[in-house]
Each structure stands twice: as structure tokens, then as C-alpha cells.
Design an enzyme around this catalytic site. Sequence first.
Site, PDB file in Angstrom:
ATOM      1  N   PHE A  98      -6.576  13.695   3.772  1.00 61.02           N
ATOM      2  CA  PHE A  98      -6.743  15.075   4.384  1.00 61.02           C
ATOM      3  C   PHE A  98      -8.088  15.692   4.267  1.00 61.02           C
ATOM      4  O   PHE A  98      -8.208  16.875   4.784  1.00 61.02           O
ATOM      5  CB  PHE A  98      -5.553  16.047   3.763  1.00 61.02           C
ATOM      6  CG  PHE A  98      -4.168  15.283   3.831  1.00 61.02           C
ATOM      7  CD1 PHE A  98      -3.611  14.913   5.188  1.00 61.02           C
ATOM      8  CD2 PHE A  98      -3.282  15.363   2.961  1.00 61.02           C
ATOM      9  CE1 PHE A  98      -2.434  14.231   5.124  1.00 61.02           C
ATOM     10  CE2 PHE A  98      -2.175  14.720   2.666  1.00 61.02           C
ATOM     11  CZ  PHE A  98      -1.742  14.355   4.129  1.00 61.02           C
ATOM     12  N   LYS A 121      -9.818  11.493  -5.753  1.00 57.92           N
ATOM     13  CA  LYS A 121      -9.905  10.334  -6.242  1.00 57.92           C
ATOM     14  C   LYS A 121      -9.526   9.388  -5.327  1.00 57.92           C
ATOM     15  O   LYS A 121      -8.404   8.739  -5.014  1.00 57.92           O
ATOM     16  CB  LYS A 121      -8.986   9.941  -7.607  1.00 57.92           C
ATOM     17  CG  LYS A 121      -9.564  10.836  -8.857  1.00 57.92           C
ATOM     18  CD  LYS A 121      -8.826  10.692 -10.037  1.00 57.92           C
ATOM     19  CE  LYS A 121      -9.703  11.508 -11.209  1.00 57.92           C
ATOM     20  NZ  LYS A 121      -8.681  11.282 -12.577  1.00 57.92           N
ATOM     21  N   LYS A 205      -9.946   3.257 -10.719  1.00 62.86           N
ATOM     22  CA  LYS A 205      -9.173   3.095 -11.795  1.00 62.86           C
ATOM     23  C   LYS A 205      -7.650   3.080 -11.300  1.00 62.86           C
ATOM     24  O   LYS A 205      -6.801   2.577 -12.142  1.00 62.86           O
ATOM     25  CB  LYS A 205      -9.469   4.196 -12.894  1.00 62.86           C
ATOM     26  CG  LYS A 205      -9.497   5.490 -12.361  1.00 62.86           C
ATOM     27  CD  LYS A 205      -8.181   6.118 -12.741  1.00 62.86           C
ATOM     28  CE  LYS A 205      -7.930   7.601 -12.197  1.00 62.86           C
ATOM     29  NZ  LYS A 205      -6.647   8.460 -12.533  1.00 62.86           N
ATOM     30  N   GLN A 300      -2.355   7.239  -4.786  1.00 63.40           N
ATOM     31  CA  GLN A 300      -3.747   6.935  -4.561  1.00 63.40           C
ATOM     32  C   GLN A 300      -4.180   5.488  -4.726  1.00 63.40           C
ATOM     33  O   GLN A 300      -5.086   5.084  -4.120  1.00 63.40           O
ATOM     34  CB  GLN A 300      -4.925   7.795  -5.226  1.00 63.40           C
ATOM     35  CG  GLN A 300      -4.672   9.116  -4.848  1.00 63.40           C
ATOM     36  CD  GLN A 300      -4.953   9.557  -3.401  1.00 63.40           C
ATOM     37  OE1 GLN A 300      -5.874   9.166  -2.776  1.00 63.40           O
ATOM     38  NE2 GLN A 300      -3.981  10.423  -3.025  1.00 63.40           N
TER      39      GLN A 300
END
Length: 351
Positions: A98, A121, A205, A300
Amino acid sequence: QKTEVGDQRAATLKGTSKKHRRMGANAAQNSNFDTTVKMWVFEETVNGRKLTEIINTDHENVKYLPGHKLPANVLAVPDLVEASSDADILVFVIPHQFVGKVCDTIKGKIKTDALGISLIKGVDEGPDGLKLISDVIQEKLDIAMSVLMGANIANEVADEKFCETTIGCKNKNHGALLKELMQTNNFRVTVVEEYDVVEICGALKNIVAVGAGFCDGLGFGDNTKAAVIRLGLMEMIAFARIFCTAGPVSSATFLESCGVADLITTCYGGRNRKVAEAFVKTGKSIEELEKEMLNGQKLQGPATAAEVYLILKHKKLIDKFPLFNAVYQICYQGHPVTEFISCLQNHPEHM
């Protein structure tokens, strides 16, 4: 508010996170900052009441951070432009999908000398490959950007359990100011100049944590997870050394909280690991599990794996990143999750 570093500053929080509690407390006590921290909140109805009304009356975000009181000087604002127009510091904490829409909404309506700091992230695929979220924001808004990444699982930070974090900032004066805004006794901040490496660590990560969750779902133990963390870190370092071209990529940055510490905590306690484990055990899709387990928030790790896959494919480098590739293939291409162990067994680091 003044705009010079060290004078009165307003800090505006984009999205919802544990950071408002700390920033609100610091702003209330530090004469260098305006006492009110405006927080843009996407308006929702919760139990018949507007979410902003609940936050401003009860001082609690009952949907995204329940059970944790917010300082009274944190003001929830449903209008994005109103929340950000007079701010000297803009803190971006939203799903990276977004970012473009948010920037387009406030473009030309914020202070030209505002400082931005991103806690987002993820990465974007640009026409020339990798595009950092902070670079997207900087290009759209033409403001100086920094990043904050670290081993900062939300509920633990909100409970004021001790942790560290890393701010990546090219400008030492800006870095010192942002540290002053963020740091508390239980939230210790280190500032480094390699902002792009700090940000890459925060994005990559999450991919590794998905792999850690696969292993948990398959019933493998801590030895296997240690291998996932090590091999994942090796791929993170290799990726950064190919794509972070703004300056040097030093091994020391990966030893900061944004690197190995964030990787460890996410592989043991983060939502990417938790949902990936459920993905294996339930057979449900990532989209189904997001709705069931994340209260509408987006995961994510898989999304970043998809973006990284496109970047690596464009550069013909997929074979050098088998762990990243396996996460993408399992999440989006229907490959069996047992393939993940094969990618560990045959990883180039072992050849």
C-alpha cells in the site's frame, strides 16, 4: 513547529504498531518534540464504534494491539492528509503493498523538509531489478529517508521487554534525532550508515522464517532450524552484496539487530513462521490462513519471496538462492513442501 534539527518536531505514525507507545512517551517528555503524536488509522468499525474513537477515548488499539494502553498524547486521525500535513517526521508502518497509494495521497501536501523513516519490511521489483521501499517513498515524496529494522516482535516490545533495533541512516544528524525519538531504556537503538543493507535484512528474513515454519510443520527439530537460519543468512548476505550498490556492504551490519538477531527471533517467534507451520499442517492456502490467523493483516514472507523470485529470474541467479526459490515455489507454484528439505540438503554452501 520548527524544522531545524533539534527544534520542535511533530512525529506522525503511518499505520498501527507498537512504536506509538514509545514515540508517544518520548514526545511527551522531550522538549525537542511536539507533545502530540498524530497516528493515521484506517477507519474501521469495531463492536459498533469507530476505531479512531476507541483509540482516542480508551487509549487502546483494540483490533491490532489489544491489551496495551497508548499514551494519551497519541492522537488517532482517520484522514491521511490531515495526519501528515504538518509533520516534520513521518514514520511509515504499513504493508508494503500500500506504499504507492499512501505516497500518492500525501504527495505535495507534506513539508518539503520532512524526514521519513520506514519500518516496512519488503521490497519492490523495479524496471532495473530490486527497489527498496524507502527508495520508493523517497522518489515519490522527495524527502530524506531512513529505515528502522530489528528483532522487535510487537507484543514483546509493547510489554516493554528489553530488545534492540537498528536505524539505517546516511545523515548522522538525522540518525541522532531519530534515535532520540525512538530509544528508551528497554528499546536500545544502534545507528549505522548502510541503510540499504539494514532494509534488505528486514525484508529477506521473512522469507527465511517461512522456511523455518515449513520445517516446524514437517516435524524437524532445532538442528534443522539452525541450518535454515544459517543458510538463509548466507543467502541474505549474497543477495545484499549483489543488489545493495549505494555503498559498501560490510559483514558487521549483519551482526546488528537488523541482521542475525531479527532473523533468529522471526524464525522462532514471528507470524511468518507460525503461518508457514499451519500451511504445512492444514493444507490451506496462504490467503486462507492470513484471514484466519492474522485478523486481516498481510503476511510479508511469501509476498517478498515472489518479488525476489522475479528479480532473481531477471538476473538469471535463481540457482544461487535455492532457499528463497523453494519458499516461492511451495507458496505459489504448488510444489510439495517436502522439497524444502531437499533444497537444504543440496544447498550450494555444501558443495
